[in-house]
Design an enzyme around this catalytic site. Structure first.
Site, short mmCIF file in Angstrom:
data_model
loop_
_atom_site.label_atom_id
_atom_site.label_comp_id
_atom_site.label_asym_id
_atom_site.label_seq_id
_atom_site.Cartn_x
_atom_site.Cartn_y
_atom_site.Cartn_z
N LYS A 1 0.81 -1.08 -0.09
CA LYS A 1 -0.05 0.05 -0.13
C LYS A 1 0.93 0.99 0.07
CE LYS A 1 -2.21 1.45 3.77
NZ LYS A 1 -1.94 3.00 3.88
N VAL B 1 -2.55 -2.67 13.09
CA VAL B 1 -1.68 -3.89 13.64
C VAL B 1 -0.52 -3.34 14.07
CG1 VAL B 1 -0.78 -5.90 13.21
CG2 VAL B 1 -3.10 -5.61 12.61
N GLY B 2 0.16 -3.70 15.33
CA GLY B 2 1.43 -3.31 15.68
C GLY B 2 1.66 -1.97 16.33
N ASP C 1 -14.04 13.55 -2.74
CA ASP C 1 -14.14 14.81 -3.41
C ASP C 1 -15.47 14.68 -4.30
OD1 ASP C 1 -13.79 17.35 -4.63
OD2 ASP C 1 -11.66 17.05 -4.46
N LYS D 1 -7.13 7.88 -0.14
CA LYS D 1 -8.42 8.08 0.53
C LYS D 1 -9.23 9.36 -0.26
CE LYS D 1 -6.76 6.46 5.11
NZ LYS D 1 -5.45 6.54 4.90
O1 O7E Z 1 0.35 2.13 11.85
P1 O7E Z 1 1.20 1.68 10.98
O2 O7E Z 1 2.53 2.20 10.84
O3 O7E Z 1 1.20 0.34 10.97
O4 O7E Z 1 0.39 2.26 9.31
C1 O7E Z 1 -0.76 1.90 9.39
C2 O7E Z 1 -1.10 2.28 7.66
O5 O7E Z 1 -2.72 2.18 7.57
C3 O7E Z 1 -0.86 3.87 7.46
O6 O7E Z 1 -0.47 3.84 6.18
C4 O7E Z 1 -2.13 4.73 7.89
O7 O7E Z 1 -2.42 5.63 6.74
C5 O7E Z 1 -3.09 3.57 7.24
N1 O7E Z 1 -4.39 3.53 7.69
C6 O7E Z 1 -4.69 3.40 9.36
O8 O7E Z 1 -3.45 3.47 10.04
N2 O7E Z 1 -6.05 3.55 9.87
C7 O7E Z 1 -7.20 3.62 9.08
O9 O7E Z 1 -7.96 3.59 9.89
C8 O7E Z 1 -7.01 3.58 7.79
C9 O7E Z 1 -5.67 3.56 6.99
C10 O7E Z 1 -5.62 3.33 5.85
O10 O7E Z 1 -4.87 2.77 5.31
O11 O7E Z 1 -6.86 3.62 5.15
C11 O7E Z 1 -6.77 2.88 3.86
C12 O7E Z 1 -6.50 1.46 3.97
#
Ligand code: O7E
Length: 216
Positions: free
Chosen positions: A36, A173-174, A67, A64
């Site tokens: 991603k 996660v994490g 618009d 995300k």
């Molecule tokens: O916390 P991390 O480092 O494991 O990263 C999490 C990733 O998921 C980061 O790119 C963030 O922008 C994304 N994310 C969330 O953390 N929470 C959400 O609710 C939604 C996203 C996201 O990826 O949205 C689209 C998938």
């Protein structure tokens, strides 16, 4: 492509250095179901980074998108032309805006995932009370799936019930405290992991560790 669960792991490549990003993508691309990319990487490297990462893995563009329908269509077109396999959009802008993304995705044979409840504490302010409506909206607009929080497995259970066959991608996660295995057991199809992998001393070993947890 259609995102299919194998390892069930998606890496969030939120690094801001091109060399580091491509090195991680090369090492982990074969092990994960998708990579991603989000604004931190694309703002530094440009949209062309998608094609470079695609050599190693499926790419989900986490823009995300939020618009009016016409602008959403333009963003999706450029993103799919750049090679992304899927794009993430916001649902709160309404069904017509999400449908605009889905229509472009269908033309390219790609996928759209819609954010429902996010993983951070602030998601309780506005998103959580409307999460089920956002799930329904994603379904009605023809999206392939939704985003729902690994930080709240109990919510994942309810969201899974509401989502039917739509795929669920679960971040948090994490680093944000969520547990990969619990998220899958609660109904997610994939977990999204960023910092716990790309900040690890050995990102490959960290990814393998997650994959083993997900296999159990
Ligand atoms: O916390 P991390 O480092 O494991 O990263 C999490 C990733 O998921 C980061 O790119 C963030 O922008 C994304 N994310 C969330 O953390 N929470 C959400 O609710 C939604 C996203 C996201 O990826 O949205 C689209 C998938």
């Amino acid at each position: 492509m259609t995102l299919t669960p194998k390892s069930r792991l998606i890496i969030a490549l939120d690094v801001t250095d091109r060399t580091e990003a491509l090195s991680i993508a090369e090492k982990l691309g074969g092990a994960v179901d998708a990579i991603k990319v989000n604004y931190p990487l694309v703002l530094v490297c440009g949209l062309g980074i998608i094609k470079d990462i695609k050599k190693y893995a499926n790419v989900i563009a986490d823009f995300k998108v939020a618009d009016i329908p016409n602008t959403n269509s333009l963003i999706c077109r450029e993103t799919f032309e750049a090679g992304a396999d899927a794009i993430i959009c916001q649902g709160f802008v309404g069904k017509d805006s999400v449908k605009a993304c889905v229509d472009v995705a269908n033309k390219y044979g790609r996928e759209v995932y819609v954010v429902t409840e996010m993983s951070h504490p602030g998601a309780l302010d506005f998103l959580q009370p409307h999460a089920f409506e956002l799930v329904d909206l994603a379904f009605r607009a023809g999206a392939s799936g939704i985003i729902a929080p690994a930080t709240r497995p109990e919510r994942l259970v309810d969201i899974r019930c509401r989502a039917g066959d739509m795929k669920i991608l679960s971040p948090g996660v994490g680093a944000q405290g969520g547990d990969a295995r619990k998220a899958i057991d609660a109904g997610a199809d994939f977990v999204i992991v960023g910092r716990s992998i790309y900040n690890a001393e050995d990102p490959y070993a960290a990814a393998v560790n997650f994959i083993e947890q997900l296999r159990r």
